[in-house]
Structure formats: structure tokens, C-alpha cells
Write an enzyme that holds these catalytic residues in place. Structure first.
Site, PDB file in Angstrom:
ATOM      1  N   ILE A 296       0.895  -1.077   0.007  1.00 21.08           N
ATOM      2  CA  ILE A 296      -0.156   0.165  -0.078  1.00 21.08           C
ATOM      3  C   ILE A 296       0.901   1.449   0.057  1.00 21.08           C
ATOM      4  O   ILE A 296       0.667   1.988  -0.728  1.00 21.08           O
ATOM      5  CB  ILE A 296      -0.978  -0.149   1.232  1.00 21.08           C
ATOM      6  CG1 ILE A 296      -1.898  -1.217   1.188  1.00 21.08           C
ATOM      7  CG2 ILE A 296      -1.663   1.348   1.295  1.00 21.08           C
ATOM      8  CD1 ILE A 296      -2.541  -1.434   2.429  1.00 21.08           C
ATOM      9  N   GLY A 297       1.895   1.091   0.754  1.00 26.64           N
ATOM     10  CA  GLY A 297       2.700   2.389   0.938  1.00 26.64           C
ATOM     11  C   GLY A 297       3.618   2.632  -0.563  1.00 26.64           C
ATOM     12  O   GLY A 297       3.570   3.813  -0.937  1.00 26.64           O
TER      13      GLY A 297
ATOM     14  N   SER B 169      -6.513  -0.379  11.006  1.00 26.26           N
ATOM     15  CA  SER B 169      -6.927  -1.399  10.288  1.00 26.26           C
ATOM     16  C   SER B 169      -8.385  -1.636  11.426  1.00 26.26           C
ATOM     17  O   SER B 169      -8.793  -1.375  12.143  1.00 26.26           O
ATOM     18  CB  SER B 169      -6.449  -2.826  10.655  1.00 26.26           C
ATOM     19  OG  SER B 169      -6.858  -3.831  10.169  1.00 26.26           O
TER      20      SER B 169
ATOM     21  N   TYR C  45      -1.111  -7.810  17.057  1.00 25.03           N
ATOM     22  CA  TYR C  45      -1.276  -6.582  15.786  1.00 25.03           C
ATOM     23  C   TYR C  45      -2.741  -5.655  16.158  1.00 25.03           C
ATOM     24  O   TYR C  45      -2.507  -4.720  15.856  1.00 25.03           O
ATOM     25  CB  TYR C  45      -1.486  -7.529  14.674  1.00 25.03           C
ATOM     26  CG  TYR C  45      -2.072  -6.708  13.594  1.00 25.03           C
ATOM     27  CD1 TYR C  45      -1.025  -6.060  12.891  1.00 25.03           C
ATOM     28  CD2 TYR C  45      -3.269  -6.664  12.839  1.00 25.03           C
ATOM     29  CE1 TYR C  45      -1.361  -5.161  11.652  1.00 25.03           C
ATOM     30  CE2 TYR C  45      -3.348  -5.952  11.671  1.00 25.03           C
ATOM     31  CZ  TYR C  45      -2.531  -5.200  11.135  1.00 25.03           C
ATOM     32  OH  TYR C  45      -2.804  -4.562   9.858  1.00 25.03           O
TER      33      TYR C  45
HETATM   34  N1  LIG Z   1      -2.653  -5.562   3.729  1.00 26.65           N
HETATM   35  C1  LIG Z   1      -3.939  -5.606   4.386  1.00 26.65           C
HETATM   36  O1  LIG Z   1      -4.870  -6.410   3.954  1.00 26.65           O
HETATM   37  C2  LIG Z   1      -4.108  -4.736   5.564  1.00 26.65           C
HETATM   38  C3  LIG Z   1      -2.919  -3.788   5.514  1.00 26.65           C
HETATM   39  N2  LIG Z   1      -3.271  -2.848   6.728  1.00 26.65           N
HETATM   40  C4  LIG Z   1      -2.163  -1.886   6.977  1.00 26.65           C
HETATM   41  O2  LIG Z   1      -1.615  -1.092   5.985  1.00 26.65           O
HETATM   42  C5  LIG Z   1      -0.055  -0.968   6.377  1.00 26.65           C
HETATM   43  C6  LIG Z   1       0.580  -1.356   4.962  1.00 26.65           C
HETATM   44  O3  LIG Z   1       0.652  -2.665   5.097  1.00 26.65           O
HETATM   45  P1  LIG Z   1       0.934  -3.562   3.637  1.00 26.65           P
HETATM   46  O4  LIG Z   1       1.132  -2.556   2.465  1.00 26.65           O
HETATM   47  O5  LIG Z   1      -0.469  -4.288   3.409  1.00 26.65           O
HETATM   48  O6  LIG Z   1       1.883  -4.396   4.125  1.00 26.65           O
HETATM   49  P2  LIG Z   1       3.337  -4.837   3.540  1.00 26.65           P
HETATM   50  O7  LIG Z   1       3.952  -5.921   4.312  1.00 26.65           O
HETATM   51  O8  LIG Z   1       3.224  -4.968   1.977  1.00 26.65           O
HETATM   52  O9  LIG Z   1       4.063  -3.241   3.929  1.00 26.65           O
HETATM   53  C7  LIG Z   1       4.777  -3.050   4.884  1.00 26.65           C
HETATM   54  C8  LIG Z   1       5.660  -2.315   4.850  1.00 26.65           C
HETATM   55  O10 LIG Z   1       6.306  -1.710   6.287  1.00 26.65           O
HETATM   56  C9  LIG Z   1       7.519  -1.786   6.109  1.00 26.65           C
HETATM   57  N3  LIG Z   1       8.234  -1.991   7.636  1.00 26.65           N
HETATM   58  C10 LIG Z   1       7.698  -3.307   8.316  1.00 26.65           C
HETATM   59  N4  LIG Z   1       8.713  -3.148   9.498  1.00 26.65           N
HETATM   60  C11 LIG Z   1       9.359  -2.129   9.181  1.00 26.65           C
HETATM   61  C12 LIG Z   1      10.197  -1.478  10.195  1.00 26.65           C
HETATM   62  N5  LIG Z   1      10.781  -1.754  11.082  1.00 26.65           N
HETATM   63  N6  LIG Z   1      10.685  -0.139   9.764  1.00 26.65           N
HETATM   64  C13 LIG Z   1      10.316   0.399   8.667  1.00 26.65           C
HETATM   65  N7  LIG Z   1       9.563  -0.136   7.947  1.00 26.65           N
HETATM   66  C14 LIG Z   1       9.016  -1.294   8.055  1.00 26.65           C
HETATM   67  C15 LIG Z   1       7.808  -2.834   5.060  1.00 26.65           C
HETATM   68  O11 LIG Z   1       9.226  -2.990   4.822  1.00 26.65           O
HETATM   69  P3  LIG Z   1      10.022  -4.501   4.610  1.00 26.65           P
HETATM   70  O12 LIG Z   1       9.514  -4.655   2.991  1.00 26.65           O
HETATM   71  O13 LIG Z   1      11.239  -4.171   4.575  1.00 26.65           O
HETATM   72  O14 LIG Z   1       9.409  -5.404   5.268  1.00 26.65           O
HETATM   73  C16 LIG Z   1       6.951  -2.708   4.185  1.00 26.65           C
HETATM   74  O15 LIG Z   1       7.245  -1.450   3.364  1.00 26.65           O
HETATM   75  C17 LIG Z   1       0.125  -1.524   7.461  1.00 26.65           C
HETATM   76  O16 LIG Z   1       0.179  -0.383   8.430  1.00 26.65           O
HETATM   77  C18 LIG Z   1      -0.994  -2.518   7.570  1.00 26.65           C
HETATM   78  O17 LIG Z   1      -1.196  -3.048   9.276  1.00 26.65           O
HETATM   79  C19 LIG Z   1      -4.559  -2.595   7.348  1.00 26.65           C
HETATM   80  C20 LIG Z   1      -5.613  -3.381   7.233  1.00 26.65           C
HETATM   81  C21 LIG Z   1      -5.412  -4.375   6.096  1.00 26.65           C
HETATM   82  C1  LIG Z   2     -13.834 -14.059   6.178  1.00 27.27           C
HETATM   83  C2  LIG Z   2     -13.593 -13.747   4.789  1.00 27.27           C
HETATM   84  C3  LIG Z   2     -12.359 -13.033   4.265  1.00 27.27           C
HETATM   85  C4  LIG Z   2     -11.361 -12.825   5.350  1.00 27.27           C
HETATM   86  C5  LIG Z   2     -10.776 -11.737   5.649  1.00 27.27           C
HETATM   87  C6  LIG Z   2      -9.743 -11.439   6.657  1.00 27.27           C
HETATM   88  C7  LIG Z   2      -9.289 -12.691   7.253  1.00 27.27           C
HETATM   89  C8  LIG Z   2      -9.306 -10.224   6.714  1.00 27.27           C
HETATM   90  C9  LIG Z   2      -8.239  -9.784   7.392  1.00 27.27           C
HETATM   91  C10 LIG Z   2      -7.740  -8.661   7.207  1.00 27.27           C
HETATM   92  C11 LIG Z   2      -6.409  -8.295   7.772  1.00 27.27           C
HETATM   93  C12 LIG Z   2      -5.297  -9.177   7.770  1.00 27.27           C
HETATM   94  C13 LIG Z   2      -6.354  -7.081   8.230  1.00 27.27           C
HETATM   95  C14 LIG Z   2      -5.124  -6.558   8.537  1.00 27.27           C
HETATM   96  O1  LIG Z   2      -5.229  -5.461   9.135  1.00 27.27           O
HETATM   97  C15 LIG Z   2     -11.922 -12.831   2.968  1.00 27.27           C
HETATM   98  C16 LIG Z   2     -10.677 -13.429   2.540  1.00 27.27           C
HETATM   99  C17 LIG Z   2     -11.931 -11.417   2.529  1.00 27.27           C
HETATM  100  C18 LIG Z   2     -13.144 -13.425   1.900  1.00 27.27           C
HETATM  101  C19 LIG Z   2     -14.574 -13.469   2.404  1.00 27.27           C
HETATM  102  C20 LIG Z   2     -14.556 -13.905   3.814  1.00 27.27           C
END
Ligand SMILES: NC(=O)C1=CN([C@@H]2O[C@H](COP(=O)(O)OP(=O)(O)OC[C@H]3O[C@@H](n4cnc5c(N)ncnc54)[C@H](OP(=O)(O)O)[C@@H]3O)[C@@H](O)[C@H]2O)C=CC1
Ligand SMILES: CC1=C(/C=C/C(C)=C/C=C/C(C)=C/C=O)C(C)(C)CCC1
Length: 299
Positions: free
Chosen positions: A33-34, A157, A182
Site C-alpha cells: 500500500i505504501g 485496520s 497486531y
Molecule cells: N494488507 C492488508 O490487508 C491490510 C493492511 N493494513 C495496514 O496497511 C499498512 C501497509 O501494509 P501493507 O502494504 O499491506 O503491508 P506490506 O507488508 O506490504 O508493507 C509493510 C511495509 O512496512 C515496512 N516495515 C515493516 N517493518 C518496518 C520497520 N521496522 N521499519 C520500517 N518499515 C517497516 C515494510 O518493509 P519491508 O518490505 O522491508 O518489510 C513494508 O515496506 C500496514 O500498516 C498494515 O497494518 C491494514 C489493514 C489491512
Molecule cells: C472471512 C472472509 C475473508 C477474510 C478476511 C480476513 C481474514 C481479513 C483480514 C484482514 C487483515 C489481515 C487486516 C489487517 O489489518 C475474505 C478473505 C475477505 C473472503 C471473504 C470471507
């Protein structure tokens, strides 16, 4: 499949705002996402700092963003949120280098890590996801104030709904669950956003927390169950570009200043758990965070 995915993943940032002369920082911008958030800000003409723990990965992405957007003001700087020395060094160099900071996107995050500690002895989730960004924001706040109107977006989240702030076990030493750790840290992101908004009222600096949706990214690296679910339910999972939309909406949309402190999902206001709306917990978390980081409480 792309059409079904598009239909299911609502929330598009439709802002036409351009950002020439504006400066932005995105943490964890080397992937997921970043990376997409940084790319969009660069497309709009901002000078964008990719704050990454792995500078080599960051440089590859910066080159890619420069090539696709034609914006060569995409810069990589080392930031390890699991080490307060690294956070302080990043902030010191940035403050010396830049006159302004208009957009800070606290995006980096870790999820479901086996029990581990940051360089300063904080449990990894609360240390990176909350305390690291808390310290970074503190160190950059003067610049944000001087650059107002400016914004801080904290990527939280939906998982915050399962979070609790256990002040007697903030570092997970008495009991630990990787999944819940988390959730607790994501609740901390929301409480931090609300308390920051209260303290910044009238300053021109506004702040928002965000749920990006369920997004295909490296975040699930520690969970084989989630990797399996993501493959099985891929039609329900957003692309990182779709996941970046709500962060961009909060960073760019004009007229949402009065909603500072609020939580957004799919580019709309979103419901926050009762814990996440508790002002007493937010104030106490603020004080405890300052105490742990050796910061004054009234910043
Ligand atoms: N993906 C999802 O479904 C969801 C994501 N989020 C939130 O979205 C945000 C982005 O996540 P997402 O893009 O999905 O995950 P990614 O794992 O793809 O990206 C996370 C980023 O954070 C960096 N990071 C981790 N640890 C550190 C650290 N110690 N110092 C600096 N940077 C660090 C990683 O670096 P590196 O590549 O080096 O590990 C990477 O660039 C997070 O805050 C996550 O909690 C929230 C809800 C759902
Ligand atoms: C139940 C369910 C799902 C699970 C969702 C989950 C487990 C979401 C986790 C979200 C996270 C990791 C958030 C990070 O902050 C899917 C796959 C959407 C498909 C539809 C039914």
C-alpha cells in the site's frame, strides 16, 4: 476477474489536487500500500520521501516510480521503526534537508510476528506500528505545524475492533498472541490519531486514521493460513493500488479538516470500536507512550 474485483472494492480517491512544491513522507513505501500511495503522490508532483528500512529495496521502487511518473523528486531515506536511534537519525536529516512537510503517511506495519522485541525492548507490533510512528510524528511535528495546512495519515485496520490496550501487559511479557498483538497496535493507531487531533486543534495540522481494506500484500508473510485464504478468496481482496485509495483520500481531499481525528474506510467515515472512542484510554496511552520514549507529555 478484474471486473469483479473492481466491483467489490469500493472507495476511490477522486481528488484532482496537484502537489507541485509539496513535500510528503510515506513510511514503508518500498512495497504494498505504501508503494502505491507514494506513486500517486509523486504522480501529482510532490517531492516524496520513501522512508524504508531496506534502502536497496527502496531505491528499486524509487527508480520505478520516477520512470512511471516522470517525477525525479522521489527520494529514499533509511528508517527502521524498530529502532528509535534510526527514527531520530531519519528525522534529524529530514529536518536539516527540507523546509516543509505537508503530508506524513504513517503506513509501515508488521503483522503476526513471532514474539520479538525492537532495539529498544518494545514488543514488535506495538513498537513498530504504534511507538515508532508516535516518535516519528513527534519529531516532525514542528515542521508539519510550520507547513500548515498539513496532514498526518495513520494506517490502522478494521482489526482494531479486536484490540485492547492492556496497560499492565503493553509489551506482551505476561501473555502474547501474535494476532491480537497486531489488533492492539492498530487500536493504538486510532487512539493516537484522536488524541493528536485534540492536541492539534486550530493548528492547521489535521490527522486521520484509515482502514485500507483487505489487501494483497506482504503483510501476511507470517501466516500461511492467511496466504491460503488470500489465494482462495482472491476476488475479495484489493490490489495495493485499491488499498492506497483511502490513505490518499485522507491526505488530499479538500474540506475534511473538520473531521480531524476520524477514522475512514473505502474513502468514507468508518465505525470505530468503543475502546477506540475512549478518551481516557487515548490520553493514558499518550502519556505512557511519552514515558516509554522519554518524550515530554505536552507536545
Ligand atoms: N494488507 C492488508 O490487508 C491490510 C493492511 N493494513 C495496514 O496497511 C499498512 C501497509 O501494509 P501493507 O502494504 O499491506 O503491508 P506490506 O507488508 O506490504 O508493507 C509493510 C511495509 O512496512 C515496512 N516495515 C515493516 N517493518 C518496518 C520497520 N521496522 N521499519 C520500517 N518499515 C517497516 C515494510 O518493509 P519491508 O518490505 O522491508 O518489510 C513494508 O515496506 C500496514 O500498516 C498494515 O497494518 C491494514 C489493514 C489491512
Ligand atoms: C472471512 C472472509 C475473508 C477474510 C478476511 C480476513 C481474514 C481479513 C483480514 C484482514 C487483515 C489481515 C487486516 C489487517 O489489518 C475474505 C478473505 C475477505 C473472503 C471473504 C470471507
Amino acid at each position: 476477474a478484474p471486473k469483479i474485483r473492481k466491483m467489490l472494492s469500493s472507495g476511490v480517491c477522486t481528488s484532482k489536487v496537484q502537489l507541485p512544491g509539496k513535500v510528503a513522507i510515506v513510511t514503508g513505501a518500498n512495497t504494498g500500500i505504501g508503494k502505491e500511495t507514494a506513486k500517486d503522490l509523486a504522480q501529482r508532483g510532490a517531492r516524496v520521501y520513501l522512508a524504508c528500512r531496506d534502502v536497496e529495496k527502496g531505491e528499486l521502487v524509487a527508480n520505478e516510480i520516477q520512470a512511471t511518473t516522470g517525477n525525479n523528486q522521489v527520494l529514499v531515506r533509511k528508517l527502521d521503526l524498530a529502532d528509535t536511534k534510526s527514527i531520530r537519525a531519519f528525522a534529524k536529516d529530514f529536518l536539516a534537508e527540507e523546509k516543509h512537510l505537508h503530508i506524513l503517511i504513517n503506513n509501515a506495519g508488521v503483522m503476526m510476528c513471532p514474539y520479538s522485541k525492537t532495539a529498544d525492548g518494545f514488543e514488535m507490533h506495538i513498537g513498530v506500528n504504534h511507538l515508532g510512528h508516535f516518535l516519528l510524528t513527534h519529531l516532525l511535528l514542528g515542521k508539519l505545524r510550520d507547513s500548515a495546512p498539513s496532514r498526518v495519515v495513520n494506517v490502522s485496520s478494521l482489526a482494531h475492533h479486536l484490540g485492547r490496550i492492556h496497560f499492565h501487559n503493553l509489551q506482551g511479557e505476561k501473555f502474547y498472541s501474535a494476532g491480537l498483538a497486531y489488533c492492539h497496535s492498530k487500536l493504538a493507531n486510532i487512539l493516537f490519531t484522536q488524541e493528536l487531533a485534540r492536541r492539534l486543534k486550530g493548528s492547521g495540522v489535521t490527522t486521520y486514521s484509515v482502514h485500507p481494506g483487505t489487501v494483497d500484500s506482504d503483510l501476511i508473510r507470517h501466516s500461511s493460513l492467511m496466504r491460503w485464504m488470500w489465494q482462495l478468496f482472491f476476488l475479495f481482496i484489493k490490489t495495493p493500488q485499491q488499498g492506497a485509495q483511502t490513505s490518499l483520500y485522507c491526505a488530499l481531499t479538500e474540506g475534511i479538516e473538520s473531521l480531524s481525528g476520524s477514522h475512514f474506510s473505502d474513502c468514507h467515515l468508518a465505525w470505530v470500536s468503543s475502546q477506540g472512542r475512549n478518551e481516557t484510554i487515548a490520553r493514558r496511552l499518550w502519556d505512557v507512550s511519552c514515558d516509554l520514549l522519554g518524550l515530554p507529555m505536552d507536545w
